[in-house]
Write a protein that holds these residues in place. Structure first.
Motif, mmCIF file in Angstrom:
data_model
loop_
_atom_site.group_PDB
_atom_site.id
_atom_site.type_symbol
_atom_site.label_atom_id
_atom_site.label_comp_id
_atom_site.label_asym_id
_atom_site.label_seq_id
_atom_site.Cartn_x
_atom_site.Cartn_y
_atom_site.Cartn_z
ATOM 1 N N THR A 1 64.038 126.978 43.635
ATOM 2 C CA THR A 1 63.463 125.532 42.322
ATOM 3 C C THR A 1 64.179 124.755 42.710
ATOM 4 O OG1 THR A 1 62.814 127.594 41.505
ATOM 5 C CG2 THR A 1 62.897 125.218 39.836
ATOM 6 N N TYR A 2 64.000 123.197 43.404
ATOM 7 C CA TYR A 2 64.864 122.431 42.904
ATOM 8 C C TYR A 2 64.294 121.179 41.988
ATOM 9 C CZ TYR A 2 66.862 124.858 46.034
ATOM 10 O OH TYR A 2 67.938 125.740 46.505
ATOM 11 N N VAL A 3 64.473 120.035 41.936
ATOM 12 C CA VAL A 3 64.510 118.473 41.100
ATOM 13 C C VAL A 3 65.088 117.128 42.246
ATOM 14 C CG1 VAL A 3 65.273 117.623 38.763
ATOM 15 C CG2 VAL A 3 64.496 119.756 39.062
ATOM 16 N N GLU A 4 64.254 116.534 42.188
ATOM 17 C CA GLU A 4 64.568 115.949 43.342
ATOM 18 C C GLU A 4 64.775 114.466 42.813
ATOM 19 O OE1 GLU A 4 63.721 116.642 46.830
ATOM 20 O OE2 GLU A 4 65.083 114.777 47.744
ATOM 21 N N VAL A 5 64.995 113.338 42.466
ATOM 22 C CA VAL A 5 64.908 112.013 42.136
ATOM 23 C C VAL A 5 64.055 111.512 43.559
ATOM 24 C CG1 VAL A 5 65.948 110.015 40.983
ATOM 25 C CG2 VAL A 5 66.277 112.138 39.941
#
Ligand SMILES: Nc1ncnc2c1ncn2[C@@H]1O[C@H](COP(=O)(O)OP(=O)(O)OP(=O)(O)O)[C@@H](O)[C@H]1O
Ligand SMILES: CC(C)(CO)[C@@H](O)C(=O)[O-]
Ligand code: BAL
Length: 282
Positions: free
Chosen positions: A106-110
């Motif tokens: 799981t990754y969070v990207e702006v």
């Protein structure tokens, strides 16, 4: 006595009980090997919160394959002493397996602003930063989190993530702390040879020159950028990665110095990649 917490379970339990007592939580995320830049963040946090948690975690997901993850300096015992002196109650120091267990996906990207400046030279870097900061915010659930403006783009990226994901945390940007001779404090400075340490001074000196030009009324971004380039070219040991003059609200390059302007640079000095910047209101 400051406590070192290594598991997510225990850290969450402590935060829950402190919040049940009505305490506010200030959080200072770091990769350790602390210096006065870090301890200034702890002191700001201590002024505004009942308890302060410092995280020390060299986050592998924000390092590229050819970057310095393996040689990133580490010294937990010294960090413990410095954090305690600065007023922190807890150090959160998880292992890599605790943060990224087998099968982690799981990754969070702006997007957008992460393609510029350091993001352009370090693909995937900010995805690693936002992912780990997101995880740390879930674990520490702070009221306020303190970040240094030395990593100005990181502040902009995290502020955007917090805003766009409706996160309940106040981001507090804090000023850059410098050595007496002007070099921005950085954990990586310890990896500079004595000669490179001297050459690295050209970075802050070139930014000071830019500041003087703007204060003298020069509003031409290209001229200021060229002056920084020329100044740094005096030091052959310094290889510029980028020098950019951007609007701090969106990190877009500008032609005319106006509003809140970020002048940011990155350069390799020997094998060490350093960043520095100034923010000007014009
Ligand atoms: N000189 C400084 N002044 C103020 N804040 C700083 C300074 N150096 C680092 N910080 C802040 O401390 C926090 C943790 O940074 P980090 O642990 O990466 O330290 P660092 O010294 O910046 O390391 P490196 O330069 O090697 O990336 C970040 O919010 C960073 O912006
Ligand atoms: C915010 C951070 C601790 C995430 O690993 C890191 O990028 C740093 O030290 O600036
Ligand atoms: N302070 C930013 C951490 C990094 O360079 O990976």
């Amino acid at each position: 006595m400051i406590k070192i917490i290594t598991t997510i379970h225990e850290m969450k339990g402590i935060i829950k009980s402190k919040k049940a007592q009505g305490k506010t939580v200030g959080f200072v995320p770091t990769m350790g090997y602390l210096h006065e830049g870090h301890t200034s963040l702890v002191k700001w946090a201590k002024e505004e919160n009942d308890i302060v948690v410092v995280s020390i975690f060299v986050n592998p997901t924000q390092f590229g394959v050819n970057e310095d993850y393996d040689v990133y300096p580490r010294d937990l015992e010294r960090d413990q002493m410095l954090s305690e002196e600065a007023g922190a109650e807890y150090i959160f120091h998880p292992t890599v397996a605790e943060m990224y267990p087998n099968g982690y996906q799981t990754y969070v990207e702006v997007f957008g602003i992460t393609d510029k400046l350091c993001g352009a030279s370090r693909p995937g870097h900010f995805r690693g930063v936002t992912t780990v900061v997101n995880k740390l915010f879930q674990i520490v659930a702070p009221h306020r989190a303190y970040f240094g403006l030395k990593d100005a783009q990181q502040v902009a990226v995290i502020e955007k993530m917090v805003r766009e994901l409706n996160m309940d945390v106040e981001i507090v940007p804090c000023p850059i702390v410098r050595e007496a001779d002007g070099l921005a404090m950085s954990s990586r400075n310890v990896n500079l040879s004595p000669i490179d340490r001297q050459s690295a001074l050209i970075l802050s000196q070139s930014l000071m020159k830019a500041k003087e030009m703007i204060q003298a009324g020069n509003v031409e971004a290209k001229e200021i950028q060229r002056a920084i380039e020329n100044k740094i070219a005096e030091e052959s040991a310094v290889a510029v990665d980028y020098i950019k003059i951007v609007d701090f609200t969106n990190l877009e390059e500008i032609d005319v110095i106006k509003g809140r302007v970020l002048i940011a640079l990155a350069a390799k000095v020997g094998n060490v990649r350093l960043i520095d910047n100034i923010i000007m209101e014009a």
